[in-house]
Motif scaffolding. Structure first.
Motif, PDB file in Angstrom:
ATOM      1  N   VAL A 156       0.860  -1.192   0.000  1.00 31.10           N
ATOM      2  CA  VAL A 156       0.000   0.000   0.000  1.00 31.10           C
ATOM      3  C   VAL A 156       0.888   1.231   0.000  1.00 31.10           C
ATOM      4  CG1 VAL A 156      -1.813   1.289   1.177  1.00 31.10           C
ATOM      5  CG2 VAL A 156      -1.736  -1.192   1.398  1.00 31.10           C
ATOM      6  N   THR A 157       0.539   2.209  -0.836  1.00 30.27           N
ATOM      7  CA  THR A 157       1.181   3.508  -0.726  1.00 30.27           C
ATOM      8  C   THR A 157       0.153   4.579  -1.019  1.00 30.27           C
ATOM      9  OG1 THR A 157       3.180   4.780  -1.271  1.00 30.27           O
ATOM     10  CG2 THR A 157       1.979   3.783  -3.122  1.00 30.27           C
ATOM     11  N   THR A 158       0.355   5.784  -0.496  1.00 28.60           N
ATOM     12  CA  THR A 158      -0.591   6.875  -0.688  1.00 28.60           C
ATOM     13  C   THR A 158       0.149   8.148  -1.058  1.00 28.60           C
ATOM     14  OG1 THR A 158      -0.622   7.754   1.596  1.00 28.60           O
ATOM     15  CG2 THR A 158      -2.024   5.842   1.134  1.00 28.60           C
ATOM     16  N   ARG A 159      -0.605   9.068  -1.707  1.00 29.61           N
ATOM     17  CA  ARG A 159      -0.139  10.430  -1.992  1.00 29.61           C
ATOM     18  C   ARG A 159      -1.265  11.361  -1.598  1.00 29.61           C
ATOM     19  NH1 ARG A 159       4.722  12.165  -2.719  1.00 29.61           N
ATOM     20  NH2 ARG A 159       4.249  13.520  -4.499  1.00 29.61           N
ATOM     21  N   TYR A 180       6.268   5.100  -3.751  1.00 32.35           N
ATOM     22  CA  TYR A 180       6.133   6.175  -4.735  1.00 32.35           C
ATOM     23  C   TYR A 180       7.427   6.968  -4.768  1.00 32.35           C
ATOM     24  CZ  TYR A 180       4.461  10.420  -7.040  1.00 32.35           C
ATOM     25  OH  TYR A 180       4.308  11.478  -7.897  1.00 32.35           O
ATOM     26  N   PHE A 181       7.871   7.344  -5.975  1.00 35.08           N
ATOM     27  CA  PHE A 181       9.043   8.202  -6.108  1.00 35.08           C
ATOM     28  C   PHE A 181       8.717   9.319  -7.079  1.00 35.08           C
ATOM     29  CE2 PHE A 181      12.911   9.592  -8.258  1.00 35.08           C
ATOM     30  CZ  PHE A 181      13.699   9.923  -7.172  1.00 35.08           C
ATOM     31  N   GLY A 182       9.099  10.546  -6.724  1.00 37.75           N
ATOM     32  CA  GLY A 182       8.883  11.703  -7.579  1.00 37.75           C
ATOM     33  C   GLY A 182       8.313  12.844  -6.783  1.00 37.75           C
ATOM     34  N   ASP A 183       9.177  13.764  -6.325  1.00 33.75           N
ATOM     35  CA  ASP A 183       8.731  14.835  -5.443  1.00 33.75           C
ATOM     36  C   ASP A 183       8.771  16.220  -6.071  1.00 33.75           C
ATOM     37  OD1 ASP A 183       8.168  13.240  -3.171  1.00 33.75           O
ATOM     38  OD2 ASP A 183      10.308  13.015  -2.847  1.00 33.75           O
ATOM     39  N   ASP A 221       7.105  10.442 -12.126  1.00 31.13           N
ATOM     40  CA  ASP A 221       5.933  10.132 -11.318  1.00 31.13           C
ATOM     41  C   ASP A 221       5.771   8.616 -11.353  1.00 31.13           C
ATOM     42  OD1 ASP A 221       3.417  10.790  -9.962  1.00 31.13           O
ATOM     43  OD2 ASP A 221       2.459  10.160 -11.820  1.00 31.13           O
ATOM     44  N   THR A 222       6.429   7.910 -10.418  1.00 32.19           N
ATOM     45  CA  THR A 222       6.633   6.467 -10.570  1.00 32.19           C
ATOM     46  C   THR A 222       6.218   5.691  -9.330  1.00 32.19           C
ATOM     47  OG1 THR A 222       8.538   6.942 -11.987  1.00 32.19           O
ATOM     48  CG2 THR A 222       8.330   4.696 -11.168  1.00 32.19           C
ATOM     49  N   LEU A 223       5.531   4.566  -9.567  1.00 28.49           N
ATOM     50  CA  LEU A 223       5.281   3.576  -8.531  1.00 28.49           C
ATOM     51  C   LEU A 223       6.288   2.440  -8.705  1.00 28.49           C
ATOM     52  CD1 LEU A 223       1.396   3.247  -8.691  1.00 28.49           C
ATOM     53  CD2 LEU A 223       2.701   4.364  -6.868  1.00 28.49           C
ATOM     54  N   PHE A 224       6.901   2.017  -7.614  1.00 25.20           N
ATOM     55  CA  PHE A 224       7.789   0.859  -7.626  1.00 25.20           C
ATOM     56  C   PHE A 224       7.126  -0.279  -6.858  1.00 25.20           C
ATOM     57  CE2 PHE A 224      10.824   4.182  -8.560  1.00 25.20           C
ATOM     58  CZ  PHE A 224      11.679   3.572  -9.464  1.00 25.20           C
ATOM     59  N   ILE A 261       6.399   1.606 -12.735  1.00 23.92           N
ATOM     60  CA  ILE A 261       5.307   2.005 -13.638  1.00 23.92           C
ATOM     61  C   ILE A 261       4.974   3.469 -13.404  1.00 23.92           C
ATOM     62  CG2 ILE A 261       4.311  -0.312 -13.800  1.00 23.92           C
ATOM     63  CD1 ILE A 261       2.244   0.484 -11.726  1.00 23.92           C
ATOM     64  N   GLN A 262       4.448   4.121 -14.430  1.00 21.35           N
ATOM     65  CA  GLN A 262       4.063   5.518 -14.302  1.00 21.35           C
ATOM     66  C   GLN A 262       2.786   5.625 -13.468  1.00 21.35           C
ATOM     67  OE1 GLN A 262       5.751   8.367 -15.542  1.00 21.35           O
ATOM     68  NE2 GLN A 262       7.315   6.777 -15.699  1.00 21.35           N
TER      69      GLN A 262
END
Length: 210
Positions: A124-127, A178-181, A187-190, A204-205
């Protein structure tokens, strides 16, 4: 989860905290191949070249929590530690705790909490108001193909009335981050896949899956 000089490691019944300020060289000779700790004048780490010290841990003080997967949310204010619980049935827990950007530790007992309406969530990840969930789909058995056991990648926009979008996930789906600040970062999910012969790190984007 890497946050400043701290490394958070989910260990089911607790989160162990390691510090990048406390990394030391270890002996890599044959004497240390199967030893951990001090051996004579040598410091051993099972043959590895470095030792990273555990400096603390996080355990649940109230109702039991299972620390199955963790990630970092830098879009929310303040930064948040995201904790997901694995269960083979719907209803597993999802929590977000405030983080102190100066100490790199949880700043209070305040948290957001949800009950996830789907099973086998491994990542799970959130933004802030965007949520991604990666669920596993089982292991290949006799008569099945890998396509029969792909996981599911889900997105939810944080509103109670919104529909959850679903895509095909990895075989042996695992954690999400998530990476990309800023505008110069992708704007990437790992994510990861865990089954032998199919293990990989997948990027993935994120914008294509929300």
């Amino acid at each position: 989860m890497w946050y400043g000089d701290m490394l958070y490691v989910a260990c089911t019944d607790r989160i162990k905290l390691f510090s990048f300020k406390h990394i030391f060289s270890a002996d890599t000779s044959a004497d240390c191949a199967a030893r951990i700790g001090k051996y004579g004048a040598k410091y051993c780490a099972s043959g590895y070249a470095y030792i990273m010290l555990q400096v603390g841990q996080i355990v649940a003080s109230g109702p039991a929590m299972t620390f199955s997967t963790i990630s970092l949310d830098r879009e929310a204010t303040p930064d948040k530690l995201v904790i997901g619980e694995y269960s083979t049935s719907p209803g597993a827990g999802l929590w977000r705790f405030n983080l102190d950007s100066s100490t790199r530790l949880p700043s209070s007992y305040y948290y957001d909490a949800w009950s996830m309406p789907f099973s086998s969530v491994q990542g799970v990840t959130t933004r802030d108001t965007k949520f991604w969930f990666h669920s596993s789909g089982g292991v290949i058995t006799s008569g099945e193909t890998i396509q029969d056991n792909y996981g599911k990648l889900r997105f939810w926009n944080g509103q109670a009335t919104s529909a959850v979008k679903v895509w095909t996930g990895a075989y042996g789906a695992e954690s999400l981050s998530y990476f990309g600040d800023d505008s110069s970062s992708p704007d990437t999910l790992f994510t990861l896949s865990e089954h032998p012969g199919y293990r990989g790190v997948i990027a993935i984007q994120a914008a294509d899956f929300d």
